[in-house]
Structure formats: structure tokens, C-alpha cells
Write an enzyme that holds these catalytic residues in place. Structure first.
Site, short mmCIF file in Angstrom:
data_model
loop_
_atom_site.label_atom_id
_atom_site.label_comp_id
_atom_site.label_asym_id
_atom_site.label_seq_id
_atom_site.Cartn_x
_atom_site.Cartn_y
_atom_site.Cartn_z
N CYS A 41 0.09 2.14 -1.68
CA CYS A 41 -0.87 2.72 -0.75
C CYS A 41 -0.43 4.11 -0.29
CB CYS A 41 -1.08 1.74 0.41
SG CYS A 41 -2.59 1.98 1.36
N GLU A 77 -2.32 -4.56 -3.94
CA GLU A 77 -1.40 -4.63 -2.80
C GLU A 77 -1.53 -5.97 -2.09
OE1 GLU A 77 -0.52 -2.21 1.41
OE2 GLU A 77 -2.02 -1.47 0.00
N LYS A 116 7.66 -1.53 0.92
CA LYS A 116 6.95 -0.36 1.41
C LYS A 116 7.77 0.34 2.49
CE LYS A 116 2.40 1.13 3.05
NZ LYS A 116 1.03 0.71 3.48
#
Length: 312
Positions: free
Chosen positions: A172, A45, A138
Site C-alpha cells: 500500500c 493486502e 509494513k
């Protein structure tokens, strides 16, 4: 589509908040992975140019109008990766040169003149011919991450055909968003990349659950950050000053099979490239017991829809 794919998980420290040097390092790592026969390489990430782990450790960073934090944010913005840019072109050339599919976790800035100056936590998928085939932002920055990144959208929320098969990815805490998971399951993944700052125990659980639920291979890839990488703009907590080589992010990358079992056990605390050879025929074998987009989906009871419009 080939039935066997050799993958590489890049567990490394970027050159924090220095995009040019981080791209230099990434290109060397891509070449190394390709030299070992990897057909796919995945980075952690926001590897480009580093995850803002200072959000969990810095003192007073969240104070309103805090000059050190503003200076650090400006440096991060200046070193974030844009599409298009010379740095992205160089990474695309690497994919083409080595015939390797790349999954890049980036701090994304929008090119000047587009009217949007927010930063995003994004994944860029580059096929083996150098083409960008997916761009995912995200959906919801987690907790203090909202100080750094804007919320994303559903435009890249799905798997895509690549030289190594149907490839998808989430970032995540998106792995704890049931609708995000189901959107990826519906897109018929063969390989899923789970990007994390580091893959600690709860992240291992989420990654293994995703593999079991989606009947897909999962590459859980995490990064590294030592105390010495802490940004100079911010005050370092006293308990960390005496241990500059202590790790704030400690890797934990692993490869997980479609039954949720480890193919490659987690590796912590070291820069390395993890390799695995994936037998994609195992996906159908495991779908005999569970298929959340088929016999277990119950489309006669549930409906599911994704807004895939890009928000600018």
C-alpha cells in the site's frame, strides 16, 4: 532463471475474519491458478483474513475503550495468521504441491509465548518448494490503521531469489515512501508485487510509477469487500444499509510492464484471477534509458543504508 513467467493475481473476497474458511478458499484459488499454468500467485493486502475497511466506514469505532471495537479486534487477532501455524503449513504445502511461488498478504499474529502480542500487516513469500523465503512487515501503518497494526521493520525489505527470479513486494502506502522504494530497487527486482486493499486511481498511479522508476514488472493486486462483509460488531452507516451488495473495496488489479504501461488493464468489481505472461528480457531493454541503481544512482553523491534488524 527463466526468461518467461506466467503470473496470477488473485482478486477475491476472503471469508472475512474467518481464517479457516479463508485458507480453504485460498487453497482452491491456488489450485485453479496452478491449473492454468501459473508459476506465481499473488493475493491482496491482508487477504488472510481480510482488510479492516471498517476503519473508513464504521461509526464511533475510534472512541476510547469502545466495547464493539474491542470485540472485533479480538476476533481479528484470533483469526490472524501466525508463523508457524497449521494454516501456514497448509499454504506452504500448496506451494510445494503445485510448484508455485506464493505472495500472501496477511494479518500476522506472533505465536503465543514470543512475548509480543501486537498484530502486523505482513507479506509472506513462499517459494515453489514450500520454503518461506521472505517475511516483510509494513513499515508504517497508515492513518487509522495504527489502531490495528504495529509498525514493522526492515528485516524483509528487499527482493529475494525464487523459482521465478528476483521477487520483491511492498504494501500500500509504502509505495509513496522513497527510501522503501529505493531499498527494493537496490535489491534488483525482476517482479514486484504491489499489495493494496483495492487499487483505486491514486494506487494505479503509484504502481505504474514504481514500474517505470524501478524498471520492473509490477503486479498491482487489490481485494474485494461488500457491505454484506461488514463486521457484525460495528454499526453500519445508514447510507450503506440499503445496499448490501455495494462494494467498499472493488479490486482494480492490473499488471504493469517495466515502461509503466499496462500489460493487463485494471479489472474492477468482480472476483477473478488475472493472468499474464511476463517476458523478463524487457527489463534490460528498459534499463537502457533509466537505471536508478546504476547510471542514475550517483553513489558518489548519495549514500543509502537499511537497518535490517528484526524488531520483536
Amino acid at each position: 532463471m527463466t526468461s518467461s513467467v506466467r503470473v496470477a493475481l488473485i482478486q477475491a473476497r476472503p471469508v472475512y475474519y474467518d481464517l479457516a474458511k479463508t485458507v480453504d478458499k485460498a487453497c482452491a484459488l491456488i489450485g485453479e491458478a496452478a491449473g492454468q499454468g501459473a508459476q506465481l500467485a499473488a493475493f491482496p493486502e491482508t487477504f488472510f483474513p481480510g482488510y479492516p475497511a471498517w476503519l473508513d466506514y464504521a461509526l464511533d469505532y475510534a472512541r476510547w475503550d469502545h466495547p464493539p471495537t474491542k470485540k472485533l479486534y479480538a476476533r481479528l487477532a484470533a483469526n490472524s495468521l501466525a508463523l508457524p501455524s497449521p494454516e501456514m503449513r497448509r499454504l506452504r504445502d500448496q506451494a510445494r504441491e503445485h510448484l508455485i511461488v506464493l505472495l500472501l498478504g496477511i494479518n500476522e499474529r506472533v505465536p503465543v509465548g514470543r512475548g509480543n502480542r501486537s498484530l502486523y500487516n505482513s507479506i509472506i513469500t513462499i517459494d515453489a518448494d514450500g520454503a518461506i523465503v521472505n517475511h516483510h512487515r509494513k513499515l508504517r501503518p497508515t492513518y487509522t490503521e495504527q489502531l490495528v497494526w504495529a509498525p514493522g521493520d526492515g528485516a524483509g525489505l528487499g527482493a529475494i531469489d525464487t523459482a521465478v527470479g528476483r521477487l520483491g513486494a511492498l504494501i500500500c502506502w509504502e509505495h509513496w515512501m522513497p527510501h522503501a522504494r529505493q531499498a527494493l530497487h537496490h535489491s534488483n527486482e525482476s517482479i514486484h508485487v504491489a499489495m493494496w486493499p483495492a487499487v483505486k486511481e491514486s494506487h494505479q498511479i503509484a504502481s505504474r510509477h514504481y514500474a517505470f522508476e524501478g524498471r520492473t514488472f509490477v503486479l498491482a493486486v487489490g481485494g474485494l469487500m461488500s457491505v454484506s462483509d461488514f463486521p457484525a460488531e460495528l454499526e453500519l452507516p445508514e447510507e450503506l444499509r440499503a445496499q448490501p451488495e455495494a462494494l467498499l473495496l472493488n479490486g482494480g488489479s492490473a499488471v504493469i510492464a517495466p515502461d509503466g504501461a499496462y500489460l493487463v488493464e485494471p479489472v474492477y468489481g468482480e472476483e477473478t484471477i488475472l493472468y499474464a505472461d511476463l517476458d523478463l528480457t524487457r527489463i534490460a531493454e528498459e534499463q537502457m534509458a533509466l537505471d536508478v541503481t546504476g547510471g542514475y544512482a550517483r553513489d558518489d553523491i548519495f549514500t543509502f543504508e537499511v537497518n535490517r534488524r528484526r524488531l520483536e
